[in-house]
Enzyme design. Structure first.
Site, PDB file in Angstrom:
ATOM      1  N   GLU A   1       0.810  -1.215   0.000  1.00 45.01           N
ATOM      2  CA  GLU A   1       0.000   0.000   0.000  1.00 45.01           C
ATOM      3  C   GLU A   1       0.845   1.267   0.000  1.00 45.01           C
ATOM      4  O   GLU A   1       0.455   2.277  -0.601  1.00 45.01           O
ATOM      5  CB  GLU A   1      -0.943  -0.005   1.206  1.00 45.01           C
TER       6      GLU A   1
ATOM      7  N   HIS B   1     -11.332  -6.485   8.192  1.00 44.78           N
ATOM      8  CA  HIS B   1     -11.999  -6.135   6.936  1.00 44.78           C
ATOM      9  C   HIS B   1     -13.265  -5.318   7.188  1.00 44.78           C
ATOM     10  O   HIS B   1     -14.187  -5.339   6.365  1.00 44.78           O
ATOM     11  CB  HIS B   1     -12.355  -7.396   6.138  1.00 44.78           C
TER      12      HIS B   1
END
Length: 335
Positions: free
Chosen positions: A57, A126
């Site tokens: 990321e 998540h």
């Protein structure tokens, strides 16, 4: 369109109309993204414009910053908002400040998209709602749509601007609105007014909230999935609540909020994220400053809890419809 289709349409239009637009992320090229938001875009526009990245990321954000500084218009994807933190230093130290540091010689007009929020039994890794971290960074815009129409128009507006935008997408409502009743059948966007999405180009400007339900008993200020939960709670309870969809958190539309609270005299701020230092605290403080003499009760915060997002007890954490009803009852009865 559902929200996935609306986002895909927005990105297709951006790629078609501007050769400087590029899109990339983990699995967002060949496979079309974990939720299919970038489905078929690589096949249509080419692997040099829609491509996969390593699972890194920080590199995704760094690529977006560098591309934007050189004149490209990157729309990058972080696969889940829970995994945006490896890119946090890039966002804080580079993306947000490059225009300021260079005295306007460079800009960082890029978009970081990311599926966001709970309600899909994703567990602690998540399901996060990390928006408050990013609203604290001067120079970065934060947007969270609540429906397909806004999702498409807001993404186009974000990508066509010159500022960096963190664009969180509520994954619980990708395929349909959520009424806040966990065991209720899934609903479709097909019969919802905001499911009517034009095929062509249009913009929904960032920074402007929308009153989605007018009322006089109290004001509910929220965003994302909880806009729909709040609306259904008002209908179910019979409480004449006014619902404001914030849409944009940075900047946010205090004028619309203040006009509503000055009318109703009572306010609830709601979000999925933990309570302490959540974005609701900023909203509550600003409402108190702007509407002090109109308030007939303390501003009430309806939020997630100060724990990691649980898997087995998700609906005890999530602000479901019954919690909204209790909050509306509490704030309207308070003296």
């Amino acid at each position: 369109m559902n929200m996935i289709q609306a986002l895909n349409s927005a990105m297709d239009i951006l790629l078609t109309q501007n050769p400087d637009v590029v899109m990339f992320g983990e699995d967002s090229g060949y496979f079309g993204g974990v939720f299919n938001a970038t489905d078929k875009l690589q096949a249509k526009h080419g692997a040099h414009r829609v491509f996969d990245t390593p699972i890194n990321e920080a590199a995704i954000a760094a690529m977006a910053i560098g591309m934007a500084a050189k004149g490209l218009k990157p729309v990058a994807e972080i696969q889940f908002s829970d995994y945006i933190f490896p890119a946090f230093d890039q966002i804080v130290s580079e993306m947000s400040r490059i225009r300021y540091r260079s005295a306007g010689q460079f800009t960082s007009g890029c978009v970081l998209r990311s599926p966001w929020g709970g309600g899909i039994r994703g567990g602690q890794t998540h399901s996060m709602s990390p928006e408050a971290f990013f609203t604290h960074i001067p120079g970065v815009k934060v947007a969270i749509p609540s429906n397909p129409y806004d999702a498409k128009g807001m993404l186009i507006a974000a990508a066509e601007g010159n500022d960096p935008v963190i664009f969180f997408e509520p994954k619980r409502i990708y395929n349909g609105p959520f009424d806040g009743v966990p065991d209720a059948p899934l609903k479709s966007w097909a019969k919802h007014p905001k499911g009517e999405v034009p095929e062509g180009h249009y913009r929904v400007e960032l920074g402007k909230a929308e009153v989605t339900r007018e009322g006089s008993a109290c004001t509910v200020v929220t965003y994302g999935t909880l806009v729909h939960v709040a609306e259904h709670a008002a209908e179910k309870s019979g409480i004449d609540a006014e619902i404001i969809d914030l849409k944009s958190l940075s900047p946010y539309d205090i004028d619309t909020i203040a006009a509503s609270v000055n009318k109703t005299g009572r306010a609830i701020v709601a979000h999925e994220a933990p309570r302490t230092s959540g974005f609701g605290a900023e909203l509550a403080a600003q409402i108190q400053e702007d509407c002090f003499y109109a308030l007939e009760a303390p501003v009430l915060r309806l939020t997630g809890w100060d724990t990691p997002y649980p898997h087995a007890h998700e609906w005890a954490y999530f602000p479901i419809q019954s919690r909204f009803i209790r909050a509306m009852e509490a704030v309207t009865k308070a003296v």
